[in-house]
Design an enzyme around this catalytic site. Structure first.
Site, PDB file in Angstrom:
ATOM      1  N   HIS A 172       0.451  -1.680   0.044  1.00 24.09           N
ATOM      2  CA  HIS A 172      -0.016  -0.140   0.198  1.00 24.09           C
ATOM      3  C   HIS A 172       0.643   1.137   0.096  1.00 24.09           C
ATOM      4  O   HIS A 172       0.592   1.928  -0.748  1.00 24.09           O
ATOM      5  CB  HIS A 172      -0.902   0.171   1.403  1.00 24.09           C
ATOM      6  CG  HIS A 172      -1.947  -0.871   1.116  1.00 24.09           C
ATOM      7  ND1 HIS A 172      -3.510  -0.832   0.498  1.00 24.09           N
ATOM      8  CD2 HIS A 172      -2.533  -1.776   1.362  1.00 24.09           C
ATOM      9  CE1 HIS A 172      -4.491  -1.708   0.452  1.00 24.09           C
ATOM     10  NE2 HIS A 172      -3.668  -2.791   1.207  1.00 24.09           N
ATOM     11  N   GLU A 202      -9.116   4.875  -6.903  1.00 21.84           N
ATOM     12  CA  GLU A 202      -8.337   5.584  -7.477  1.00 21.84           C
ATOM     13  C   GLU A 202      -8.661   5.702  -8.937  1.00 21.84           C
ATOM     14  O   GLU A 202      -7.629   6.252  -9.412  1.00 21.84           O
ATOM     15  CB  GLU A 202      -7.147   4.042  -8.091  1.00 21.84           C
ATOM     16  CG  GLU A 202      -8.161   3.035  -9.085  1.00 21.84           C
ATOM     17  CD  GLU A 202      -8.682   2.377  -8.443  1.00 21.84           C
ATOM     18  OE1 GLU A 202      -9.441   1.188  -8.674  1.00 21.84           O
ATOM     19  OE2 GLU A 202      -9.051   1.872  -7.279  1.00 21.84           O
TER      20      GLU A 202
END
Length: 302
Positions: A172, A202
Site C-alpha cells: 500500500h 483510484e
C-alpha cells in the site's frame, strides 16, 4: 483614582449618573451662593436647563461608553453569518475593552480552526486534491456560472489502471506514492480555477469551466502521457490511467449526470485496452443519453 475609573466601566457609569443627576442641584447652589436669594422664575429656568444638560450629558456618556458593545454585537452577527472574524482590538482598559479584545482573539482563533477543519474535511491527504464532498458542494456554482455566461464546461473522469494489482504486488505504500504522484500531475495540468477531486479509491474527477470536449481531451491526454512517463513504481513499472471525457450541457446537466456520462466513456476506455482517452458528445436535446446514443469522438492509444 483616575486610573481606577479608566479601568472600570461600572465606575464610569456611576460617575456619569452621579454628575448628571446632581447637575441641577449644583447649578441651583451656585446660583444661590452668587445671589443670596432664589428668584422662582430664574430658579425654575435654571433647574430646567440644568436638568436638560444633565440628561444630555448622561445619554451622551452612555452612548459613548456603550458604543463598543454595539460594534461587538455587529461583529457577532457577522461571525455567525460568514464565520469571518472582525478586528475589534480595543485600547480601552475597562470591562468592555477586555471583553472586546477577548472576543476578537477568540473569533480569530476559532475562524482559523474552522478553516483548518473545513479544509481537512474537504481535502484528500494522499493526493493533495479535494474530495468528493467538496466537488459536490462546488460543482453547482460552476454549472450555474456556465449556464449564466453561456460558456462551455467539460468533465474528465480518470481511473488508475490495475491499481489493485499495484497494491497487491508492491504494498500500500507504493499505492499511496502512485496516488500522490497522480494528484501532483493532475494539479500541474489544470488551471487554478478548474475543479479536481479524488472521488474514489483510484478514481479522480475534474470539471473544466470554459472548456469544450476537444480541449478537455487534450488536457486528459497531457495528464495520461505525464503519468506514463513517471518512475514511481518499483522495477520500473509504468503507471497508466484511463480517461472518460464528456462535454456538459449546463442548461440541463447536474454533476451526477455529467459524471455518469464521463463514466460511460471511462469504461469504454477500459474495455478498449486502458491507458487511453475516450470522449463522446451528446445530442443537446437529450439530457440523459444511453450508451447507444453516444458517439466516440476520439480514442487514443498509448
Amino acid at each position: 483614582m483616575f486610573a481606577r475609573i479608566r479601568s472600570s466601566l461600572t465606575l464610569k457609569l456611576f460617575l456619569a449618573s452621579f454628575v448628571s443627576t446632581h447637575l441641577p442641584l449644583v447649578a441651583a447652589l451656585i446660583y444661590y451662593l452668587q445671589n443670596r436669594h432664589l428668584d422662582p422664575i430664574v430658579t425654575i429656568g435654571l433647574l430646567l436647563a440644568a436638568t436638560i444638560a444633565g440628561t444630555a450629558l448622561c445619554l451622551g456618556t452612555l452612548w459613548t461608553l456603550l458604543n463598543p458593545l454595539r460594534e461587538l454585537r455587529g461583529a457577532i452577527w457577522q461571525f455567525r453569518k460568514s464565520r469571518s472574524a472582525a478586528d475589534l482590538r480595543s485600547t480601552r482598559r475597562d470591562e468592555i475593552g477586555l471583553i472586546t479584545n477577548a472576543f476578537s482573539m477568540l473569533t480569530s482563533e476559532l475562524s482559523r480552526t474552522i478553516a483548518t477543519l473545513e479544509h481537512q474535511a474537504t481535502s484528500d491527504v494522499v493526493t493533495g486534491l479535494r474530495n468528493r464532498r467538496w466537488l459536490v458542494d462546488n460543482a453547482p456554482a460552476a454549472l450555474a456560472r456556465a449556464r449564466r455566461e453561456g460558456t462551455g464546461l467539460a468533465a474528465i473522469v480518470m481511473d488508475l489502471d490495475h491499481f489493485k494489482a499495484i497494491n497487491d504486488r508492491h504494498g500500500h505504500d507504493a499505492g499511496d506514492r502512485a496516488l500522490t504522484a497522480a494528484g501532483a500531475v493532475v494539479l500541474s495540468c489544470l488551471r487554478p480555477y478548474d475543479l479536481a477531486a479524488r472521488i474514489g479509491g483510484e478514481e479522480f474527477a475534474m470539471l473544466l469551466p470554459g472548456c469544450d470536449q476537444r480541449a478537455a481531451m487534450d488536457i486528459a491526454n497531457r495528464i495520461r502521457l505525464q503519468l506514463a512517463a513517471l518512475s514511481v513504481l518499483p522495477d520500473g513499472e509504468r503507471m497508466t490511467a484511463s480517461f472518460g471525457v464528456c462535454e456538459a450541457l449546463p442548461q440541463i446537466d447536474g454533476l451526477s449526470s455529467i459524471l455518469k456520462r464521463a463514466d460511460v466513456n471511462l469504461y469504454r476506455a477500459k474495455r478498449g485496452g486502458r491507458n487511453r482517452v475516450s470522449g463522446s458528445q451528446v445530442d443537446a436535446g437529450k439530457p440523459s443519453p444511453s450508451m447507444r446514443e453516444e458517439r466516440i469522438n476520439s480514442t487514443r492509444d498509448a
